[in-house]
Design an enzyme around this catalytic site. Structure first.
Site, short mmCIF file in Angstrom:
data_model
loop_
_atom_site.label_atom_id
_atom_site.label_comp_id
_atom_site.label_asym_id
_atom_site.label_seq_id
_atom_site.Cartn_x
_atom_site.Cartn_y
_atom_site.Cartn_z
N ASP A 266 113.08 -43.35 -58.14
CA ASP A 266 112.19 -44.38 -57.65
C ASP A 266 112.61 -44.68 -56.21
OD1 ASP A 266 110.32 -46.62 -57.74
OD2 ASP A 266 112.09 -47.89 -57.91
N ASP B 161 111.40 -48.11 -54.07
CA ASP B 161 111.51 -49.53 -53.73
C ASP B 161 112.54 -50.23 -54.59
OD1 ASP B 161 109.44 -50.06 -51.64
OD2 ASP B 161 108.14 -49.14 -53.15
#
Length: 279
Positions: free
Chosen positions: A16, A18
């Site tokens: 991922d 953010d």
């Protein structure tokens, strides 16, 4: 249940972005709170923030706007948000341990290295515009992700409406790796993948994909889920969307773990051999 201990070595790491690679979560919170304050609404609590993390932008905005009851349309909110993003996202920085982790994994793919290659791919809910805003000044960090192994939220290879907590984005990230493996290298199985996530929907997506997961959340998110850590790691919080229980894990099954930071990552635990830096 007794945790599984006979996992194969990790051959692929799926990241991922953010709040996991980049320090964007506090920037997102600031942007939201600036708009809320403008319209005399209370600041966003972490109980709401936790529901937004990891989701595609449209899904996250709907949750927020349903709660905030702002006197503006969703389109107006999107315009105001985009203006703040343009101003603040170019200041993002990698979170602690991230450059070292990515550099170490990339060394396994260098020519002449004896240890098995650990392939990496990016799987972010950020759409391409925001991805570029957040990363264009960090080319040295993100150069380790080949362009074809960067999956973003509005990627044409993803079906609309199939964002996290559904597993599609991680399964696609794995596909991008398998489609570009060197000749003779066996396809990588989901259980040979390690997903790196900070969000609860993201952990659930990784578990639904049949992959191992490292959960490295913002300290305030960890506090929000105090006492529910095992449910998060199993993908069974029930707060990340409709849960098909046969697609997620069991409490304490050993497929996921919590880490407070990505600093000093325990590669050996996952069967990864990191070659020393070249002199």
């Amino acid at each position: 249940m007794a945790p599984r201990t006979d996992f194969p070595p990790v051959r692929a790491c799926l990241f991922d972005m953010d709040g996991l690679l980049l320090d964007t979560e506090d920037i997102y919170t600031l942007c939201v709170n600036l708009i809320l304050d403008k319209y005399s609404r209370p600041s966003m609590p972490w109980s709401i923030k936790a529901q937004l993390q990891g989701r595609p932008g449209p899904d996250a905005n709907k949750i927020l706007l349903d709660w905030a009851q702002l006197p503006i349309s969703s389109q107006e909110y999107a315009v105001e948000t985009a203006a703040l993003h343009q101003k603040l996202f170019p200041g993002t920085k990698p979170l602690p341990g991230v450059p070292e982790l990515l550099t170490s994994l990339s060394r396994t793919a260098e020519p002449g290295v004896d240890s098995p290659t650990v392939h990496i791919a990016l799987a972010t809910s950020s759409h391409m515009g925001n991805f570029k805003l957040k990363t264009s000044h960090l080319a040295d960090v993100f150069s380790v992700f080949p362009p074809h192994r960067q999956v973003v939220g509005d990627d044409s290879r993803l079906k609309p409406g199939r964002g996290k907590p559904l597993p599609d984005i991680f399964l696609l990230a794995l596909q991008t790796i398998n489609d570009s493996l060197p000749e003779g290298e066996a396809p990588i199985k989901p259980e040979e993948c390690l997903v790196f996530e900070d969000s609860v929907p993201g952990v659930e997506a990784g578990r639904r994909a049949g992959m191992r997961v490292v959960w490295c959340p913002h300290p305030m998110l960890k506090e929000e889920y105090a006492g529910l850590e095992e449910e998060v790691l199993a993908g069974r919080t029930g707060k990340a969307g409709d849960v098909d229980l046969h697609q997620v894990g069991e409490l304490g099954d050993g497929w996921a773990e919590y880490l407070a930071s990505l600093e000093n990552f325990p590669y050996e635990k996952y069967g990864m051999v990191i070659p020393p830096p070249k002199a």
